[in-house]
Motif scaffolding. Structure first.
Motif, mmCIF file in Angstrom:
data_model
loop_
_atom_site.group_PDB
_atom_site.id
_atom_site.type_symbol
_atom_site.label_atom_id
_atom_site.label_comp_id
_atom_site.label_asym_id
_atom_site.label_seq_id
_atom_site.Cartn_x
_atom_site.Cartn_y
_atom_site.Cartn_z
ATOM 1 N N ALA A 82 -21.601 45.751 10.551
ATOM 2 C CA ALA A 82 -20.437 47.187 10.491
ATOM 3 C C ALA A 82 -20.345 48.103 11.707
ATOM 4 N N ILE A 83 -21.029 47.934 12.256
ATOM 5 C CA ILE A 83 -19.631 47.585 14.259
ATOM 6 C C ILE A 83 -19.224 47.032 14.358
ATOM 7 N N GLY A 84 -18.864 45.473 13.951
ATOM 8 C CA GLY A 84 -18.215 44.924 14.327
ATOM 9 C C GLY A 84 -16.998 44.711 14.071
ATOM 10 N N ALA A 85 -17.105 45.378 12.466
ATOM 11 C CA ALA A 85 -16.079 45.416 11.725
ATOM 12 C C ALA A 85 -15.066 46.144 12.184
ATOM 13 N N LEU A 86 -16.260 47.860 12.312
ATOM 14 C CA LEU A 86 -14.942 48.798 13.163
ATOM 15 C C LEU A 86 -14.851 48.476 14.589
ATOM 16 N N ALA A 87 -14.976 47.813 14.968
ATOM 17 C CA ALA A 87 -14.267 47.498 16.507
ATOM 18 C C ALA A 87 -13.444 46.475 16.656
ATOM 19 N N VAL A 88 -13.595 45.456 15.379
ATOM 20 C CA VAL A 88 -12.310 44.761 14.568
ATOM 21 C C VAL A 88 -11.137 45.900 13.985
ATOM 22 N N VAL A 89 -11.548 46.914 13.218
ATOM 23 C CA VAL A 89 -10.257 47.856 12.490
ATOM 24 C C VAL A 89 -9.853 48.283 13.865
ATOM 25 N N GLY A 90 -10.337 48.850 14.455
ATOM 26 C CA GLY A 90 -10.460 49.746 16.335
ATOM 27 C C GLY A 90 -9.474 49.094 16.829
ATOM 28 N N LEU A 91 -9.658 47.266 16.779
ATOM 29 C CA LEU A 91 -8.605 46.941 17.888
ATOM 30 C C LEU A 91 -7.498 46.255 17.079
ATOM 31 N N ALA A 92 -7.224 46.006 15.576
ATOM 32 C CA ALA A 92 -6.188 45.597 15.037
ATOM 33 C C ALA A 92 -5.051 46.718 14.860
#
Length: 139
Positions: A6-16
């Motif tokens: 979940a943290i990784g997905a949030l980081a990816v979305v936050g950068l994307a």
């Protein structure tokens, strides 16, 4: 689901999202190159002189002193809110006052030190010094 996923997905979305918005903006915006837009400040004015200007250190000293005493004020507010309830619950007055008086005392010592070292005294300009000497000679 694992918390790290979940943290990784949030980081990816936050950068994307920001990168995607910049990419779409670069593709859709009109490109009109012009000399005025390429100047340093984009105001149409031609810059003069160098970008390296010597600033008076007093500005930074006053800003640092402001931050120190601003944080002091922020730390005083919670103490003020618990002062009366602590006394009503039977906590001795000295136990309530001692930590804050120590804190304010240390800050007062710091202010006196800064004052004695000239951190809060502005240097006068040659024009102001000349006017002062003119007034003294006229008297």
């Amino acid at each position: 689901m694992n918390d790290w996923i979940a943290i990784g997905a949030l980081a990816v979305v936050g950068l994307a999202i920001p990168l995607g918005m910049m990419a779409v903006s670069a593709l859709l915006r009109p490109s009109v190159p012009e000399q005025g837009k390429r100047t340093v400040y984009e105001s149409g004015e031609v810059p003069t002189g160098t970008a390296r200007i010597r600033f008076n250190i007093q500005y930074y000293m006053v800003a640092l002193l402001f931050l120190v005493f601003d944080i002091e004020t922020v730390l005083l507010f919670p103490w003020v809110t618990i002062y009366r309830p602590a006394l009503e619950q039977g906590v001795p007055l000295l136990d309530v006052l001692w930590p804050m008086l120590t804190f304010v005392g240390i800050l007062a010592v710091g202010l006196v030190w800064a004052w004695r070292n000239g951190a809060v005294q502005w240097t006068s300009s040659p024009r102001a010094t000349a006017r002062k000497t003119e007034r003294e000679t006229e008297s």
